[in-house]
Design a protein around this motif. Structure first.
Motif, short mmCIF file in Angstrom:
data_model
loop_
_atom_site.label_atom_id
_atom_site.label_comp_id
_atom_site.label_asym_id
_atom_site.label_seq_id
_atom_site.Cartn_x
_atom_site.Cartn_y
_atom_site.Cartn_z
N ALA A 88 0.84 -1.19 0.00
CA ALA A 88 0.00 0.00 0.00
C ALA A 88 0.88 1.24 0.00
CB ALA A 88 -0.90 0.01 1.23
N VAL A 89 0.39 2.27 -0.66
CA VAL A 89 1.01 3.58 -0.57
C VAL A 89 0.27 4.30 0.56
CG1 VAL A 89 1.50 5.76 -1.74
CG2 VAL A 89 1.55 3.61 -3.03
N VAL A 90 1.03 4.66 1.59
CA VAL A 90 0.44 5.23 2.79
C VAL A 90 0.88 6.69 2.92
CG1 VAL A 90 0.33 5.04 5.31
CG2 VAL A 90 0.41 2.97 3.89
N GLY A 91 -0.10 7.56 3.02
CA GLY A 91 0.18 8.98 3.23
C GLY A 91 0.31 9.27 4.71
N ASN A 94 3.07 14.29 9.97
CA ASN A 94 3.69 14.30 11.30
C ASN A 94 3.97 12.88 11.80
OD1 ASN A 94 3.59 17.15 11.48
ND2 ASN A 94 1.44 17.01 12.10
N GLY A 95 4.37 12.01 10.87
CA GLY A 95 4.73 10.64 11.23
C GLY A 95 3.58 9.69 11.45
N ARG A 96 2.34 10.15 11.28
CA ARG A 96 1.15 9.31 11.52
C ARG A 96 0.44 9.01 10.21
NH1 ARG A 96 2.04 7.11 16.07
NH2 ARG A 96 -0.13 6.55 16.23
N VAL A 97 -0.14 7.82 10.10
CA VAL A 97 -0.88 7.40 8.91
C VAL A 97 -2.15 8.23 8.79
CG1 VAL A 97 -2.16 5.49 7.85
CG2 VAL A 97 0.04 5.06 8.98
N LYS A 98 -2.34 8.84 7.60
CA LYS A 98 -3.52 9.65 7.34
C LYS A 98 -4.35 9.13 6.18
CE LYS A 98 -2.80 12.55 10.60
NZ LYS A 98 -3.65 12.57 11.77
N SER A 99 -3.73 8.34 5.27
CA SER A 99 -4.45 7.80 4.12
C SER A 99 -3.70 6.58 3.61
CB SER A 99 -4.56 8.85 3.00
OG SER A 99 -3.26 9.17 2.52
N ALA A 100 -4.40 5.77 2.83
CA ALA A 100 -3.76 4.59 2.24
C ALA A 100 -4.53 4.15 1.00
CB ALA A 100 -3.73 3.43 3.25
N VAL A 101 -3.79 3.61 0.05
CA VAL A 101 -4.38 3.00 -1.14
C VAL A 101 -3.56 1.77 -1.46
CG1 VAL A 101 -3.04 4.43 -2.76
CG2 VAL A 101 -5.17 3.39 -3.51
N VAL A 102 -4.24 0.68 -1.80
CA VAL A 102 -3.56 -0.57 -2.12
C VAL A 102 -2.98 -0.48 -3.52
CG1 VAL A 102 -3.87 -3.05 -2.48
CG2 VAL A 102 -4.98 -1.92 -0.56
#
Length: 129
Positions: A88-91, A94-102
């Motif tokens: 997954a490409v993870v956005g 500030n070092g925290r996961v905010k979005s993701a797409v497989v």
């Protein structure tokens, strides 16, 4: 047959241009897991019954990064149910996961496709627990 959703996976690395080291990183927080699980849930059947195995997430992640792990789930394609590796490409912000797409998800005899993509970035979906 494989499910490839995003062709831009190859362009994402950590902000300094390097790949995260195998086995390094931090555990994902529950809300971060939910963001990634929701992304994976859009490309599998019956996401509510999926069993995720979570890999470590790059500790100093910033911007878009790659993340590799596995899920035991039903695939929309015949013959691909069971353990499936995904990238997954993870956005992050500030070092925290905010979005993701497989970017890709494969199981069975095609799991090597995702494993090879993950290796390019120093990631190993088989490290997921």
């Amino acid at each position: 047959m494989a499910i490839l959703l995003v062709s831009s996976v190859a362009g994402c690395v950590t902000p300094d241009g390097s790949s995260p080291a195998l086995g390094g990183g931090r555990d994902l927080a529950p809300e971060e897991k939910k963001i990634i699980a929701d992304a994976v849930g859009r490309v599998i059947k019956e996401p509510g019954s999926a069993k995720f195995r979570w890999a470590k997430f790059p500790a100093a992640a910033s911007g878009d990064v790659n993340y590799c792990a596995s899920v035991n789930a039903k695939s929309p394609l015949p013959g691909y149910s069971g353990n499936q590796l995904y990238i997954a490409v993870v956005g992050t912000e500030n070092g925290r996961v905010k979005s993701a797409v497989v970017g890709a998800i494969h199981g069975g005899s095609d799991a090597h496709v995702v494993r090879n993509l993950c290796k390019r970035y120093g990631l190993n979906p088989d490290d997921a627990v």
